[in-house]
Design a protein around this motif. Sequence first.
Motif, PDB file in Angstrom:
ATOM      1  N   HIS A  43       0.821  -1.214   0.000  1.00 16.17           N
ATOM      2  CA  HIS A  43       0.000   0.000   0.000  1.00 16.17           C
ATOM      3  C   HIS A  43       0.856   1.266   0.000  1.00 16.17           C
ATOM      4  N   HIS A  44       2.110   1.151   0.331  1.00 17.16           N
ATOM      5  CA  HIS A  44       3.015   2.305   0.340  1.00 17.16           C
ATOM      6  C   HIS A  44       3.819   2.409  -0.959  1.00 17.16           C
ATOM      7  N   PRO A  46       4.692   3.740  -4.741  1.00 20.93           N
ATOM      8  CA  PRO A  46       4.461   5.031  -5.392  1.00 20.93           C
ATOM      9  C   PRO A  46       3.249   4.958  -6.312  1.00 20.93           C
ATOM     10  N   SER A  47       2.487   6.038  -6.402  1.00 21.08           N
ATOM     11  CA  SER A  47       1.340   6.037  -7.317  1.00 21.08           C
ATOM     12  C   SER A  47       1.178   7.408  -7.948  1.00 21.08           C
ATOM     13  N   PHE A  50      -0.884  10.337  -6.524  1.00 25.03           N
ATOM     14  CA  PHE A  50      -1.211   9.765  -5.206  1.00 25.03           C
ATOM     15  C   PHE A  50      -2.625   9.169  -5.202  1.00 25.03           C
ATOM     16  N   GLN A  52      -3.441   5.986  -5.560  1.00 27.17           N
ATOM     17  CA  GLN A  52      -3.484   4.699  -4.863  1.00 27.17           C
ATOM     18  C   GLN A  52      -4.591   3.804  -5.456  1.00 27.17           C
ATOM     19  N   THR A 115     -10.348   8.596  -7.674  1.00 20.81           N
ATOM     20  CA  THR A 115     -10.053  10.046  -7.557  1.00 20.81           C
ATOM     21  C   THR A 115     -10.567  10.863  -8.738  1.00 20.81           C
ATOM     22  N   ASP A 129      -1.559   4.747 -14.056  1.00 20.79           N
ATOM     23  CA  ASP A 129      -2.222   4.122 -12.918  1.00 20.79           C
ATOM     24  C   ASP A 129      -1.971   2.613 -12.891  1.00 20.79           C
ATOM     25  N   SER A 132       1.425   2.092 -11.577  1.00 17.12           N
ATOM     26  CA  SER A 132       1.423   2.286 -10.126  1.00 17.12           C
ATOM     27  C   SER A 132       1.014   1.005  -9.409  1.00 17.12           C
TER      28      SER A 132
END
Length: 218
Positions: A43-44, A46-47, A50, A52, A115, A129, A132
């Motif tokens: 979950h940490h 890079p995206s 952001f 995610q 988002t 995406d 990511s």
Amino acid sequence: MNITEAERDAVYKTIFSRRDVRREFKSDPIPQAVLERILLAAHHAPSVGFMQPWDFITIQSPITKSAIKKGFLQAHHESLEQFEGDRQNQYKRLKLEGIEEAPLGICVTCDRSRTGPVVLGRTTKPEMDLFSAVCAVQNLWLAARAENIGVGWVSIIHDNVVRNALKIPENIDIIAYLCVGYVDSFHSTPDLERAGWLPRRDVKSAIHHEYWQEPSFD
């Protein structure tokens, strides 16, 4: 926060000893705290923007694994037909998944609408995406290796099989189905390299300076 020399060396050791695991899985369950650490590391990743875009589905049901395995066998047969001669015979001998042997499956997905329709960093390269979400897979893989847990990526399977088995909505992209579990041992070299499928490229042949140029073998 600076990284110490010992911490740096541990990161490199984890990277270089990561393997795509297919056959060495043990039945030992992964403790919940360990699984949570691995997923938190994923979950940490890079995206872009952001956003995610990833989600993680954990699979333990033998019935679900059986459906996934059936889909693999179908795709495996289709893939076999694309090779000829010695390459086909070599392909037949390869062990390419551990779907039912691994105590845990993890499916990584990508919600491309997360988002909203306009995402910082995707305005020119909309596929960022997806990249990511692949970074999340890599984080998961390395975190698992740091926990001495093996991971195998099952790419020889049609998305609709995974989608139906895991009830994934049509608007969600499937990035990876991973076989996860403790293993008897980690090999010093990747399976496909050890089996003679392909050698590892010399890193020098992958590095270009200032502009693209074909590698020189002089």
